[in-house]
Motif scaffolding. Sequence first.
Motif, PDB file in Angstrom:
ATOM      1  N   UNK A  22       0.859  -1.181   0.000  1.00 52.90           N
ATOM      2  CA  UNK A  22       0.000   0.000   0.000  1.00 52.90           C
ATOM      3  C   UNK A  22       0.896   1.232   0.000  1.00 52.90           C
ATOM      4  N   UNK A  23       0.748   2.068  -1.017  1.00 55.69           N
ATOM      5  CA  UNK A  23       1.516   3.307  -1.121  1.00 55.69           C
ATOM      6  C   UNK A  23       0.590   4.463  -0.777  1.00 55.69           C
ATOM      7  N   UNK A  24       0.977   5.261   0.201  1.00 57.47           N
ATOM      8  CA  UNK A  24       0.216   6.450   0.549  1.00 57.47           C
ATOM      9  C   UNK A  24       0.682   7.603  -0.331  1.00 57.47           C
ATOM     10  N   UNK A  25      -0.231   8.177  -1.085  1.00 60.48           N
ATOM     11  CA  UNK A  25       0.079   9.271  -1.998  1.00 60.48           C
ATOM     12  C   UNK A  25      -0.435  10.563  -1.379  1.00 60.48           C
ATOM     13  N   UNK A  26       0.430  11.586  -1.328  1.00 58.14           N
ATOM     14  CA  UNK A  26       0.062  12.896  -0.776  1.00 58.14           C
ATOM     15  C   UNK A  26       0.394  13.982  -1.779  1.00 58.14           C
ATOM     16  N   UNK A  27      -0.518  14.928  -1.926  1.00 62.01           N
ATOM     17  CA  UNK A  27      -0.282  16.099  -2.767  1.00 62.01           C
ATOM     18  C   UNK A  27      -0.527  17.329  -1.906  1.00 62.01           C
ATOM     19  N   UNK A  28       0.486  18.197  -1.822  1.00 61.81           N
ATOM     20  CA  UNK A  28       0.429  19.383  -0.975  1.00 61.81           C
ATOM     21  C   UNK A  28       0.383  20.648  -1.830  1.00 61.81           C
ATOM     22  N   UNK A  29      -0.052  21.733  -1.239  1.00 58.86           N
ATOM     23  CA  UNK A  29      -0.034  23.075  -1.842  1.00 58.86           C
ATOM     24  C   UNK A  29      -0.865  23.177  -3.108  1.00 58.86           C
ATOM     25  N   UNK A  30      -2.035  22.573  -3.125  1.00 59.19           N
ATOM     26  CA  UNK A  30      -2.933  22.691  -4.279  1.00 59.19           C
ATOM     27  C   UNK A  30      -4.235  23.329  -3.819  1.00 59.19           C
ATOM     28  N   UNK A  31      -4.767  24.223  -4.644  1.00 59.02           N
ATOM     29  CA  UNK A  31      -6.027  24.897  -4.353  1.00 59.02           C
ATOM     30  C   UNK A  31      -7.010  24.534  -5.464  1.00 59.02           C
ATOM     31  N   UNK A  32      -8.148  23.978  -5.078  1.00 63.32           N
ATOM     32  CA  UNK A  32      -9.172  23.597  -6.049  1.00 63.32           C
ATOM     33  C   UNK A  32     -10.281  24.632  -6.089  1.00 63.32           C
ATOM     34  N   UNK A  33     -10.826  24.847  -7.270  1.00 68.51           N
ATOM     35  CA  UNK A  33     -11.967  25.741  -7.456  1.00 68.51           C
ATOM     36  C   UNK A  33     -13.215  24.890  -7.653  1.00 68.51           C
ATOM     37  N   UNK A  34     -14.364  25.528  -7.791  1.00 65.01           N
ATOM     38  CA  UNK A  34     -15.616  24.794  -7.962  1.00 65.01           C
ATOM     39  C   UNK A  34     -15.543  23.862  -9.155  1.00 65.01           C
ATOM     40  N   UNK A  35     -15.896  22.608  -8.946  1.00 63.56           N
ATOM     41  CA  UNK A  35     -15.929  21.622 -10.016  1.00 63.56           C
ATOM     42  C   UNK A  35     -14.606  20.946 -10.297  1.00 63.56           C
ATOM     43  N   UNK A  36     -13.520  21.375  -9.640  1.00 59.77           N
ATOM     44  CA  UNK A  36     -12.212  20.761  -9.864  1.00 59.77           C
ATOM     45  C   UNK A  36     -12.062  19.508  -9.012  1.00 59.77           C
ATOM     46  N   UNK A  37     -11.328  18.539  -9.518  1.00 60.13           N
ATOM     47  CA  UNK A  37     -10.944  17.369  -8.748  1.00 60.13           C
ATOM     48  C   UNK A  37      -9.524  16.987  -9.147  1.00 60.13           C
ATOM     49  N   UNK A  38      -8.817  16.326  -8.243  1.00 59.35           N
ATOM     50  CA  UNK A  38      -7.418  15.976  -8.468  1.00 59.35           C
ATOM     51  C   UNK A  38      -7.282  14.458  -8.510  1.00 59.35           C
ATOM     52  N   UNK A  39      -6.458  13.985  -9.453  1.00 65.95           N
ATOM     53  CA  UNK A  39      -6.223  12.558  -9.628  1.00 65.95           C
ATOM     54  C   UNK A  39      -4.730  12.264  -9.617  1.00 65.95           C
ATOM     55  N   UNK A  40      -4.393  11.057  -9.198  1.00 69.27           N
ATOM     56  CA  UNK A  40      -3.036  10.528  -9.240  1.00 69.27           C
ATOM     57  C   UNK A  40      -3.005   9.526 -10.381  1.00 69.27           C
ATOM     58  N   UNK A  41      -2.177   9.787 -11.391  1.00 73.01           N
ATOM     59  CA  UNK A  41      -2.077   8.921 -12.560  1.00 73.01           C
ATOM     60  C   UNK A  41      -0.744   8.192 -12.498  1.00 73.01           C
ATOM     61  N   UNK A  42      -0.771   6.865 -12.560  1.00 75.05           N
ATOM     62  CA  UNK A  42       0.448   6.069 -12.444  1.00 75.05           C
ATOM     63  C   UNK A  42       0.485   5.037 -13.566  1.00 75.05           C
ATOM     64  N   UNK A  43       1.680   4.816 -14.107  1.00 73.28           N
ATOM     65  CA  UNK A  43       1.847   3.751 -15.099  1.00 73.28           C
ATOM     66  C   UNK A  43       3.063   2.917 -14.702  1.00 73.28           C
ATOM     67  N   UNK A  44       2.944   1.600 -14.892  1.00 72.09           N
ATOM     68  CA  UNK A  44       4.022   0.701 -14.499  1.00 72.09           C
ATOM     69  C   UNK A  44       5.005   0.506 -15.645  1.00 72.09           C
TER      70      UNK A  44
END
Length: 168
Positions: A22-44
């Motif tokens: 299990x890898x814990x992913x953290x993203x800091x210093x991001x500000x979201x506006x209305x309707x925004x969402x954040x994703x983590x995209x990974x490829x092996x």
Amino acid sequence: MGVGSLNPLFVDSTKPIGDKVVTNVELLSVVLHDGDSVFFEVSDEYGFQQRFALKAVETKKSVKYTAEVWLKYQHEIQYRFVMVNAGEEVYASATQTARAGHIISDKWAPTFKPDTVREKKAKRPQQPRGEAAAAAVREAKAQREAKFKPLGQPNMLSQIKSLIDDLL
């Protein structure tokens, strides 16, 4: 990939390489506006790509976005963070390479010029409507048909000959 390529001081000897962790992913210093969402995209290493939604966790000092992801331990991955609004990518971070471990923590740093969905719609050229639109569609279709002639025409032999000449 063998054990010889890894630094033995930083390898967890209790886990064989390739086991899921299990890898814990953290993203800091991001500000979201209305309707925004954040994703983590990974490829092996095989190019298999996955996208995981990040959830907001509020602390007294800041807001960070986190996710728990199952990855193959110590296998090389490429990842980036993507901000999406109305189904379209608005921002993305630079693609980074790492070995899967127990934590991935980054600060938000977008790499391309921000274009909100509303700005993109405003930049699009206006489509002609009515009779002018129908005429433009007919003209474009005629140009495409003029470019490509089907092989079933009476001059099939000459077309095949020209195709063979193009290949040589």
